[in-house]
Design a protein around this motif. Structure first.
Motif, mmCIF file in Angstrom:
data_model
loop_
_atom_site.group_PDB
_atom_site.id
_atom_site.type_symbol
_atom_site.label_atom_id
_atom_site.label_comp_id
_atom_site.label_asym_id
_atom_site.label_seq_id
_atom_site.Cartn_x
_atom_site.Cartn_y
_atom_site.Cartn_z
ATOM 1 N N UNK A 42 0.842 -17.005 10.905
ATOM 2 C CA UNK A 42 0.562 -15.577 10.920
ATOM 3 C C UNK A 42 1.362 -14.841 11.969
ATOM 4 N N UNK A 43 1.455 -15.426 13.155
ATOM 5 C CA UNK A 43 2.242 -14.813 14.238
ATOM 6 C C UNK A 43 3.718 -14.752 13.861
ATOM 7 N N UNK A 44 4.228 -15.839 13.270
ATOM 8 C CA UNK A 44 5.647 -15.900 12.897
ATOM 9 C C UNK A 44 6.005 -14.845 11.863
ATOM 10 N N UNK A 45 5.254 -14.777 10.774
ATOM 11 C CA UNK A 45 5.577 -13.828 9.708
ATOM 12 C C UNK A 45 5.354 -12.377 10.149
ATOM 13 N N UNK A 46 4.332 -12.139 10.964
ATOM 14 C CA UNK A 46 4.079 -10.770 11.433
ATOM 15 C C UNK A 46 5.192 -10.285 12.362
ATOM 16 N N UNK A 47 5.858 -11.230 13.036
ATOM 17 C CA UNK A 47 6.981 -10.854 13.906
ATOM 18 C C UNK A 47 8.262 -10.643 13.116
ATOM 19 N N UNK A 48 8.330 -11.241 11.922
ATOM 20 C CA UNK A 48 9.543 -11.130 11.110
ATOM 21 C C UNK A 48 9.492 -9.960 10.127
ATOM 22 N N UNK A 49 8.287 -9.561 9.730
ATOM 23 C CA UNK A 49 8.163 -8.428 8.800
ATOM 24 C C UNK A 49 6.892 -7.631 9.102
ATOM 25 N N UNK A 50 6.984 -6.318 9.144
ATOM 26 C CA UNK A 50 5.796 -5.504 9.455
ATOM 27 C C UNK A 50 4.803 -5.424 8.301
ATOM 28 N N UNK A 51 5.189 -5.923 7.123
ATOM 29 C CA UNK A 51 4.339 -5.803 5.946
ATOM 30 C C UNK A 51 3.352 -6.971 5.799
ATOM 31 N N UNK A 52 3.531 -8.020 6.599
ATOM 32 C CA UNK A 52 2.705 -9.212 6.420
ATOM 33 C C UNK A 52 1.243 -8.950 6.772
ATOM 34 N N UNK A 53 0.983 -8.290 7.882
ATOM 35 C CA UNK A 53 -0.394 -8.082 8.336
ATOM 36 C C UNK A 53 -1.035 -6.817 7.766
ATOM 37 N N UNK A 54 -0.353 -6.168 6.850
ATOM 38 C CA UNK A 54 -0.957 -5.011 6.188
ATOM 39 C C UNK A 54 -2.160 -5.490 5.368
ATOM 40 N N UNK A 55 -3.326 -4.893 5.618
ATOM 41 C CA UNK A 55 -4.562 -5.377 4.993
ATOM 42 C C UNK A 55 -4.497 -5.322 3.472
ATOM 43 N N UNK A 56 -3.913 -4.263 2.918
ATOM 44 C CA UNK A 56 -3.823 -4.157 1.457
ATOM 45 C C UNK A 56 -2.919 -5.250 0.892
ATOM 46 N N UNK A 57 -1.796 -5.505 1.570
ATOM 47 C CA UNK A 57 -0.890 -6.565 1.122
ATOM 48 C C UNK A 57 -1.555 -7.935 1.185
ATOM 49 N N UNK A 58 -2.284 -8.188 2.269
ATOM 50 C CA UNK A 58 -2.955 -9.479 2.415
ATOM 51 C C UNK A 58 -3.997 -9.690 1.318
ATOM 52 N N UNK A 59 -4.749 -8.646 1.013
ATOM 53 C CA UNK A 59 -5.757 -8.769 -0.041
ATOM 54 C C UNK A 59 -5.100 -8.971 -1.404
ATOM 55 N N UNK A 60 -4.032 -8.235 -1.642
ATOM 56 C CA UNK A 60 -3.333 -8.382 -2.928
ATOM 57 C C UNK A 60 -2.696 -9.763 -3.071
ATOM 58 N N UNK A 61 -2.291 -10.351 -1.947
ATOM 59 C CA UNK A 61 -1.672 -11.682 -1.988
ATOM 60 C C UNK A 61 -2.632 -12.720 -2.536
ATOM 61 N N UNK A 62 -3.932 -12.495 -2.369
ATOM 62 C CA UNK A 62 -4.916 -13.456 -2.866
ATOM 63 C C UNK A 62 -4.857 -13.621 -4.381
#
Length: 341
Positions: A42-62
């Motif tokens: 989580x730390x790695x991807x959030x540092x590489x792209x600002x879209x990873x920790x977006x709550x809507x994106x995370x929920x849609x990823x499920x």
């Protein structure tokens, strides 16, 4: 000595261990290592792209891995009992085909759901009968039914597809709970996971599953009906495949013969990565749940970074190798240091 007193004595012994030893024991638990890797990811991807920790994106990823997650739950029981089922993707295809045929015939949404689940149960019972009562190896049975179950929709559909589903049917694979951003699929998975946790860790059935995985002969001599337990495991596998077929068909809105193709190894990877021993008798629900979200969000993050699908497949394969080898190395490490849980 009374078993309860013996357990209390062991607990007191553990309490007297040095802090360093306790920490080593804790951080060499496979589930803890998975959690550490999950946080690092989580730390790695959030540092590489600002879209990873977006709550809507995370929920849609499920939406992209919840069907596999549902199938992984009963696969825990199958593998923990010392068996394997490589026909789960084909059961999903067969159940989805039945859904499409029923929809073309004018079935209502409740009838569609029942059809998909019933076909999954029958397919699981078919596998379970030959494994449990005929005595054929699970790998041989499910390898055969992998082709059989997939061949039925291929024979009837060819290059065609079923696409006529009721509009309300789409909720089960595309809908959200109320006005929230929480997918219905995620809630359903967590509910099913809670049921499976109770079955495996809080019921006599779960204790029998562990016994089978450690030694079928010893379990049989202890009074466990080995055939029945193995049969029920495969029926449950079929049941959850039917549920997954309803979710997947609802999400994509169509049925093709190649639906869920290649999911067999991915589901097994989720289970083994979660700490369930491929030889049976060891594992728990929590580790598998962590592995599900670890692998699901790994693919989501790699997708955000435009990493190719081939690299994702290679990564999944490497994780499976690590999941098999690393727990063995940890066991050897603890044995050398004479550490026990």
């Amino acid at each position: 000595m009374n078993p309860r007193n013996s357990g209390q004595a062991a607990s007191r012994l553990n309490d007297t261990r040095p802090l360093k030893e306790k920490l080593i024991i804790f951080f060499t638990k496979w589930e803890v290592l998975l959690c550490v890797i999950f946080l690092f990811q989580g730390v790695l991807f959030s540092s590489l792209t600002p879209y990873f920790l977006d709550s809507f994106n995370l929920m849609n990823a499920n939406f992209t891995f919840m069907e596999k997650a549902v199938v992984a739950l009963p696969m825990i029981l199958v593998i923990m009992s010392g068996d394997i089922d490589i026909s789960v993707a084909s059961i999903i295809a067969l159940s989805s085909f039945a859904l499409g045929a029923a929809s073309e015939a004018g079935a209502s949404v409740p009838q569609l759901i029942l059809t998909g689940i019933l076909v999954g149960v029958l397919a699981g019972a078919f596998n379970g009968f030959f494994v449990s009562y005929v005595g054929m190896p699970a790998i041989a049975v499910t390898l055969a039914t992998q082709s059989l179950f997939r061949g039925i929709p291929q024979a009837f559909l060819g290059d065609q597809a079923y696409t006529s589903y009721p509009e309300s049917f789409g909720y089960f694979g595309q809908g959200f709970v109320g006005d929230t951003i929480i997918p219905f699929e995620l809630v359903l998975f967590l509910f099913l996971a809670l049921i499976m946790w109770f079955v495996l860790h809080q019921s006599s059935y779960g204790r029998k599953v562990y016994a089978l995985g450690n030694s079928k002969s010893a379990a049989r001599f202890s009074g466990v009906n080995v055939q029945r337990i193995r049969f029920i495991n495969f029926v449950l596998n079929g049941l959850f495949c039917g549920i997954a077929a309803v979710m997947l068909t609802s999400r994509i809105g169509s049925t093709r013969p190649n639906i869920a193709f290649g999911w067999d190894m991915e589901v097994i990877t989720l289970v083994v990565l979660g700490g369930v021993s491929i030889s049976g008798g060891k594992g728990n629900i929590f580790g598998v749940i962590v592995s599900i979200f670890l692998l699901g969000y790994l693919k989501f993050g790699m997708g955000l970074l435009n990493i190719s699908g081939k690299i994702m497949i290679i990564t999944t394969g490497l994780l499976l190798v690590v999941a098999v080898l690393l727990p063995m190395l940890l066991e050897q490490f603890r044995a050398r240091r004479k550490l026990n849980y």
